[in-house]
Enzyme design. Structure first.
Site, PDB file in Angstrom:
ATOM      1  N   ASP A  61      -9.965  10.861   3.631  1.00  0.00           N
ATOM      2  CA  ASP A  61      -9.404   9.940   4.609  1.00  0.00           C
ATOM      3  C   ASP A  61     -10.613   9.285   5.263  1.00  0.00           C
ATOM      4  O   ASP A  61     -11.423   9.981   5.900  1.00  0.00           O
ATOM      5  CB  ASP A  61      -8.569  10.719   5.642  1.00  0.00           C
ATOM      6  CG  ASP A  61      -7.918   9.801   6.676  1.00  0.00           C
ATOM      7  OD1 ASP A  61      -8.495   8.731   6.976  1.00  0.00           O
ATOM      8  OD2 ASP A  61      -6.841  10.170   7.181  1.00  0.00           O
ATOM      9  N   ASN A  88     -12.950   0.166  -0.101  1.00  0.00           N
ATOM     10  CA  ASN A  88     -11.728  -0.598  -0.387  1.00  0.00           C
ATOM     11  C   ASN A  88     -10.561  -0.231   0.522  1.00  0.00           C
ATOM     12  O   ASN A  88      -9.694  -1.068   0.785  1.00  0.00           O
ATOM     13  CB  ASN A  88     -11.335  -0.360  -1.854  1.00  0.00           C
ATOM     14  CG  ASN A  88      -9.920  -0.780  -2.140  1.00  0.00           C
ATOM     15  OD1 ASN A  88      -9.624  -1.958  -2.325  1.00  0.00           O
ATOM     16  ND2 ASN A  88      -8.992   0.190  -2.154  1.00  0.00           N
ATOM     17  N   SER A 143     -11.633  -9.878   3.366  1.00  0.00           N
ATOM     18  CA  SER A 143     -10.496 -10.786   3.177  1.00  0.00           C
ATOM     19  C   SER A 143     -10.844 -12.164   3.713  1.00  0.00           C
ATOM     20  O   SER A 143     -11.612 -12.280   4.679  1.00  0.00           O
ATOM     21  CB  SER A 143      -9.293 -10.234   3.943  1.00  0.00           C
ATOM     22  OG  SER A 143      -8.273 -11.210   4.021  1.00  0.00           O
ATOM     23  N   TYR A 158      -5.739  -7.392  11.909  1.00  0.00           N
ATOM     24  CA  TYR A 158      -6.319  -7.405  10.553  1.00  0.00           C
ATOM     25  C   TYR A 158      -7.465  -8.407  10.483  1.00  0.00           C
ATOM     26  O   TYR A 158      -8.543  -8.102   9.964  1.00  0.00           O
ATOM     27  CB  TYR A 158      -5.224  -7.759   9.551  1.00  0.00           C
ATOM     28  CG  TYR A 158      -5.653  -7.693   8.109  1.00  0.00           C
ATOM     29  CD1 TYR A 158      -5.769  -6.477   7.439  1.00  0.00           C
ATOM     30  CD2 TYR A 158      -5.933  -8.852   7.391  1.00  0.00           C
ATOM     31  CE1 TYR A 158      -6.152  -6.425   6.098  1.00  0.00           C
ATOM     32  CE2 TYR A 158      -6.312  -8.812   6.068  1.00  0.00           C
ATOM     33  CZ  TYR A 158      -6.414  -7.594   5.412  1.00  0.00           C
ATOM     34  OH  TYR A 158      -6.792  -7.547   4.089  1.00  0.00           O
ATOM     35  N   LYS A 162     -11.461  -7.495   9.659  1.00  0.00           N
ATOM     36  CA  LYS A 162     -12.195  -7.969   8.474  1.00  0.00           C
ATOM     37  C   LYS A 162     -13.406  -8.808   8.896  1.00  0.00           C
ATOM     38  O   LYS A 162     -14.425  -8.802   8.208  1.00  0.00           O
ATOM     39  CB  LYS A 162     -11.259  -8.745   7.546  1.00  0.00           C
ATOM     40  CG  LYS A 162     -10.180  -7.868   6.882  1.00  0.00           C
ATOM     41  CD  LYS A 162     -10.757  -6.741   6.024  1.00  0.00           C
ATOM     42  CE  LYS A 162      -9.682  -6.008   5.237  1.00  0.00           C
ATOM     43  NZ  LYS A 162     -10.198  -4.936   4.377  1.00  0.00           N
ATOM     44  N   VAL A 191      -3.325 -10.785  -3.653  1.00  0.00           N
ATOM     45  CA  VAL A 191      -3.105  -9.942  -4.838  1.00  0.00           C
ATOM     46  C   VAL A 191      -1.770  -9.183  -4.752  1.00  0.00           C
ATOM     47  O   VAL A 191      -1.417  -8.677  -3.674  1.00  0.00           O
ATOM     48  CB  VAL A 191      -4.276  -8.926  -4.969  1.00  0.00           C
ATOM     49  CG1 VAL A 191      -4.099  -8.053  -6.199  1.00  0.00           C
ATOM     50  CG2 VAL A 191      -5.609  -9.660  -5.029  1.00  0.00           C
ATOM     51  N   ARG A 192      -1.093  -9.072  -5.894  1.00  0.00           N
ATOM     52  CA  ARG A 192       0.176  -8.328  -5.964  1.00  0.00           C
ATOM     53  C   ARG A 192      -0.077  -6.822  -5.858  1.00  0.00           C
ATOM     54  O   ARG A 192      -0.403  -6.162  -6.841  1.00  0.00           O
ATOM     55  CB  ARG A 192       0.886  -8.607  -7.304  1.00  0.00           C
ATOM     56  CG  ARG A 192       1.554  -9.959  -7.400  1.00  0.00           C
ATOM     57  CD  ARG A 192       2.369 -10.096  -8.673  1.00  0.00           C
ATOM     58  NE  ARG A 192       1.591  -9.970  -9.891  1.00  0.00           N
ATOM     59  CZ  ARG A 192       0.836 -10.939 -10.423  1.00  0.00           C
ATOM     60  NH1 ARG A 192       0.760 -12.104  -9.838  1.00  0.00           N
ATOM     61  NH2 ARG A 192       0.166 -10.739 -11.551  1.00  0.00           N
TER      62      ARG A 192
END
Ligand code: NAP
Length: 235
Positions: A61, A88, A143, A158, A162, A191-192
């Site tokens: 973690d 990541n 991102s 978010y 980033k 991205v999916r």
């Protein structure tokens, strides 16, 4: 000490992280998939191991200093080295329609715990081994939402996290100049994945490509940059 390069990927249980792990292992690196949930991590591991790829799993973690330290000790014992770290693991916790002016501070704190502190914690834990080897490639999965150049409203926690991860990238890269350890940030595009949703235009492989490229940069490759599709982009 074994000769093959050793790579650690955080948040490798699914999505872009699992794909980065897959591609690095296909390139012959020994890849340590890490995930906070051992069951999810082992499941990702078993699909890659079934292809005969050089992979292993270790629980991590990224918010936990103690777990990062245990991982570093295990890497030293097992391999005597670590060459690549792909930061990541990431979360997007902003509620729909969130605005910074009214956002619950706990959302900001929780987001930073993973997206910023997580990257610091794991980098700090693994850097001594990289320095020892005189080689390292740290890739921060950032991102476009963290780009100051086009910074706007929406998903504020978010975005802030980033942007901070990008600042972390430049600061750490500058500190490590001349050590053989390169630090770069990248944007995978939309991205999916569980985070990106089903209507995102890019596959996990397309999202992973630039991270894999940065993780395997030659000695004359860049450091302290921000990349999308293998091209430098504005901060
Ligand atoms: P995802 O499918 O939601 O995967 C996120 C991964 O991070 C999961 O494996 C998750 O593990 C892990 N994670 C979350 N918190 C963690 C923690 N505290 N410790 C360890 N692992 C943790 O999302 P993704 O799209 O693959 O995202 C990967 C990275 O790409 C993120 O940093 C994200 O911000 C970035 N990104 C994604 C997109 C996109 O369009 N998808 C665009 C730009 C940037 P659990 O299973 O335990 O939750």
């Amino acid at each position: 000490m074994r000769n093959e390069r050793v790579a650690v990927v955080t948040g490798a249980s699914r999505g872009i992280g699992r794909e980065v792990a897959h591609e690095l292992a296909q390139k012959g690196l020994r890849v340590i998939l890490t995930a906070r949930d051992p069951a999810n991590g082992e499941a990702a591991l078993s699909t890659l191991a079934a292809e005969g790829l050089p992979v292993a799993f270790h629980v991590l973690d990224v918010r936990r200093v103690d777990e990062a330290s245990k991982l570093a000790k295990w890497l030293e014992r097992e391999f005597g080295r670590v060459d690549v770290l792909v930061n990541n693991a990431g979360v997007m916790l902003d509620p729909r329609g969130a605005r910074l002016a009214t956002l619950d501070l706990n959302v900001v704190r929780d987001t930073f715990e993973t997206n910023v502190f997580g990257a610091i914690i794991v980098s700090q834990a693994l850097l001594p081994l990289m320095r020892k080897g005189g080689y390292g490639r740290i890739v921060n999965v950032s991102s476009g939402l963290g780009q100051l150049e086009s910074m706007g409203a929406g998903t504020p926690a978010y975005r802030l996290s980033k942007a901070a991860l990008n600042a972390l990238t430049r600061t750490l890269a500058a500190e490590l100049e001349g050590t053989g350890v390169k630090v770069n940030a990248m944007c995978p595009g939309w991205v999916r994945t569980d985070m990106g949703g089903r209507s995102a235009p890019r596959s996990a492989a397309q999202g992973a490509d630039t991270a894999v490229w940065l993780a395997t940069l030659p000695d004359d490759g860049p450091t302290g940059g921000f990349f999308r599709d293998r091209k430098q982009v504005a901060w």
